[in-house]
Design a protein around this motif. Structure first.
Motif, mmCIF file in Angstrom:
data_model
loop_
_atom_site.group_PDB
_atom_site.id
_atom_site.type_symbol
_atom_site.label_atom_id
_atom_site.label_comp_id
_atom_site.label_asym_id
_atom_site.label_seq_id
_atom_site.Cartn_x
_atom_site.Cartn_y
_atom_site.Cartn_z
ATOM 1 N N SER A 102 0.845 -1.193 0.000
ATOM 2 C CA SER A 102 0.000 0.000 0.000
ATOM 3 C C SER A 102 0.883 1.247 0.000
ATOM 4 N N GLU A 103 0.279 2.355 -0.351
ATOM 5 C CA GLU A 103 1.034 3.598 -0.490
ATOM 6 C C GLU A 103 1.735 3.994 0.794
ATOM 7 N N ASP A 104 1.099 3.765 1.950
ATOM 8 C CA ASP A 104 1.692 4.149 3.227
ATOM 9 C C ASP A 104 2.471 3.004 3.888
ATOM 10 N N GLU A 105 2.637 1.879 3.156
ATOM 11 C CA GLU A 105 3.387 0.706 3.621
ATOM 12 C C GLU A 105 2.727 0.002 4.809
ATOM 13 N N SER A 106 1.472 0.338 5.094
ATOM 14 C CA SER A 106 0.787 -0.316 6.217
ATOM 15 C C SER A 106 0.262 -1.704 5.831
ATOM 16 N N VAL A 107 0.159 -1.963 4.541
ATOM 17 C CA VAL A 107 -0.385 -3.237 4.072
ATOM 18 C C VAL A 107 0.585 -3.891 3.106
ATOM 19 N N PHE A 108 0.895 -5.148 3.351
ATOM 20 C CA PHE A 108 1.665 -5.958 2.410
ATOM 21 C C PHE A 108 0.933 -7.283 2.213
ATOM 22 N N ARG A 109 0.847 -7.726 0.954
ATOM 23 C CA ARG A 109 0.237 -9.013 0.647
ATOM 24 C C ARG A 109 1.133 -9.775 -0.328
ATOM 25 N N LEU A 110 1.130 -11.101 -0.198
ATOM 26 C CA LEU A 110 1.883 -11.978 -1.096
ATOM 27 C C LEU A 110 0.957 -13.109 -1.518
ATOM 28 N N HIS A 201 -8.303 -14.268 -3.262
ATOM 29 C CA HIS A 201 -7.175 -13.335 -3.237
ATOM 30 C C HIS A 201 -7.400 -12.136 -4.152
ATOM 31 N N ILE A 202 -7.975 -12.352 -5.339
ATOM 32 C CA ILE A 202 -8.230 -11.210 -6.216
ATOM 33 C C ILE A 202 -9.269 -10.288 -5.595
ATOM 34 N N GLN A 203 -10.187 -10.846 -4.815
ATOM 35 C CA GLN A 203 -11.157 -9.997 -4.125
ATOM 36 C C GLN A 203 -10.453 -9.083 -3.125
ATOM 37 N N GLN A 204 -9.473 -9.633 -2.406
ATOM 38 C CA GLN A 204 -8.706 -8.804 -1.473
ATOM 39 C C GLN A 204 -7.902 -7.746 -2.217
ATOM 40 N N LEU A 205 -7.205 -8.179 -3.282
ATOM 41 C CA LEU A 205 -6.372 -7.237 -4.040
ATOM 42 C C LEU A 205 -7.224 -6.159 -4.695
ATOM 43 N N PHE A 206 -8.384 -6.538 -5.176
ATOM 44 C CA PHE A 206 -9.314 -5.591 -5.793
ATOM 45 C C PHE A 206 -9.653 -4.462 -4.822
ATOM 46 N N ALA A 207 -9.893 -4.827 -3.563
ATOM 47 C CA ALA A 207 -10.250 -3.832 -2.553
ATOM 48 C C ALA A 207 -9.071 -2.942 -2.174
ATOM 49 N N LEU A 208 -7.863 -3.477 -2.291
ATOM 50 C CA LEU A 208 -6.674 -2.730 -1.866
ATOM 51 C C LEU A 208 -6.141 -1.782 -2.941
ATOM 52 N N THR A 209 -6.388 -2.091 -4.208
ATOM 53 C CA THR A 209 -5.806 -1.310 -5.297
ATOM 54 C C THR A 209 -6.723 -0.189 -5.741
ATOM 55 N N LYS A 210 -6.193 0.674 -6.592
ATOM 56 C CA LYS A 210 -6.959 1.786 -7.139
ATOM 57 C C LYS A 210 -6.531 1.999 -8.592
ATOM 58 N N ILE A 211 -7.272 2.830 -9.297
ATOM 59 C CA ILE A 211 -6.848 3.216 -10.642
ATOM 60 C C ILE A 211 -5.529 3.977 -10.512
ATOM 61 N N GLY A 212 -4.520 3.557 -11.231
ATOM 62 C CA GLY A 212 -3.208 4.176 -11.136
ATOM 63 C C GLY A 212 -2.214 3.398 -10.288
ATOM 64 N N THR A 213 -2.656 2.324 -9.626
ATOM 65 C CA THR A 213 -1.695 1.492 -8.892
ATOM 66 C C THR A 213 -0.613 0.991 -9.842
ATOM 67 N N GLN A 214 0.638 1.131 -9.431
ATOM 68 C CA GLN A 214 1.765 0.727 -10.259
ATOM 69 C C GLN A 214 1.841 -0.796 -10.346
ATOM 70 N N VAL A 215 2.268 -1.300 -11.508
ATOM 71 C CA VAL A 215 2.461 -2.732 -11.687
ATOM 72 C C VAL A 215 3.773 -2.952 -12.431
ATOM 73 N N LEU A 216 4.567 -3.860 -11.909
ATOM 74 C CA LEU A 216 5.819 -4.262 -12.571
ATOM 75 C C LEU A 216 5.829 -5.768 -12.677
ATOM 76 N N VAL A 217 6.046 -6.276 -13.879
ATOM 77 C CA VAL A 217 6.152 -7.706 -14.119
ATOM 78 C C VAL A 217 7.599 -8.037 -14.456
ATOM 79 N N ILE A 218 8.201 -8.943 -13.677
ATOM 80 C CA ILE A 218 9.608 -9.291 -13.877
ATOM 81 C C ILE A 218 9.750 -10.795 -14.140
#
Length: 218
Positions: A102-110, A201-218
């Motif tokens: 999350s933007e404020d680093e209060s939430v991390f998910r794997l 899990h996608i339901q959780q991620l859906f709630a946590l993200t917003k339009i403009g959330t950065q994504v990097l695929v490595i």
């Protein structure tokens, strides 16, 4: 493809293939030969459809269509992002895992994920979420339709939809992060380019993200 065939016939055949796949898993007699109707790839050694997801355990085997556990690991965001503006998602194709901060680093998910079946369908680099859809519909891309002309042109939201319950549109055309009703796909090379998660899990991620959330695929 014979243009005189009715589209409803194609849809029935497509859904029948999905139902047959589930019935095979229940019967257990030919599970090793099950074929995913969306990708045409074998689902060898797959657990039963609908099995409860376990975010902490992703089985590993050296074969590409088996699950990957050995590299399922946590990352620090700093080597990959300059900041966490709007939050950040890192998709590690080697680990077959998705990390979210999350933007404020209060939430991390794997979360464990599915990944594309081949390198030619795989896209790496930076993108972002441009759209969020609950109960997504699905249509095959033009390339998918060429490879599989019998597939339906449209699948409504519901248990037969390959995008699961929620989907995150990326700025790359046709690429999504989405759920799946077929839990056997997670941890495998099993998609046509998208990144799949368990529906929970996608339901959780859906709630946590917003339009403009950065994504990097490595």
């Amino acid at each position: 493809m014979n243009s005189t065939r009715h589209p409803a016939i194609h849809r029935r055949r497509f859904l029948a293939a999905s139902a047959a796949l589930g019935a095979t898993a229940v019967a257990g007699s030919a599970a090793a030969q099950a074929v995913d109707p969306y990708t045409g790839q074998p689902l060898q050694g797959a657990p039963a459809a609908g099995a409860a997801p376990d975010a902490g355990v992703v089985q590993y085997d050296t074969q590409d269509n088996r699950r990957n556990q050995s590299s399922f690991r946590m990352h620090d965001w700093r080597p990959y992002f300059d900041n966490l503006s709007n939050g950040a998602i890192l998709v590690d194709l080697t680990s077959r895992a998705l990390s979210f901060w999350s933007e404020d680093e209060s939430v991390f998910r794997l979360y464990p994920t599915s990944i594309p079946v081949s390198d030619d369908l795989t896209r790496r680099g930076r993108t972002e979420i441009i759209k969020k859809v609950e109960g997504p519909t699905w249509s095959p891309t033009p390339d998918m339709k060429k490879r599989n002309p019998e597939w339906p042109d449209f699948v409504p939201a519901g248990p037969d939809n390959p995008l699961g319950t929620h989907a995150l549109w990326l700025s790359w055309q046709y690429y999504r992060i989405h759920g799946t009703h077929d839990t056997r796909k997670i941890g495998r090379k099993s998609s046509n380019g998208c990144i799949g998660l368990y529906n929970e899990h996608i339901q959780q991620l859906f709630a946590l993200t917003k339009i403009g959330t950065q994504v990097l695929v490595i």
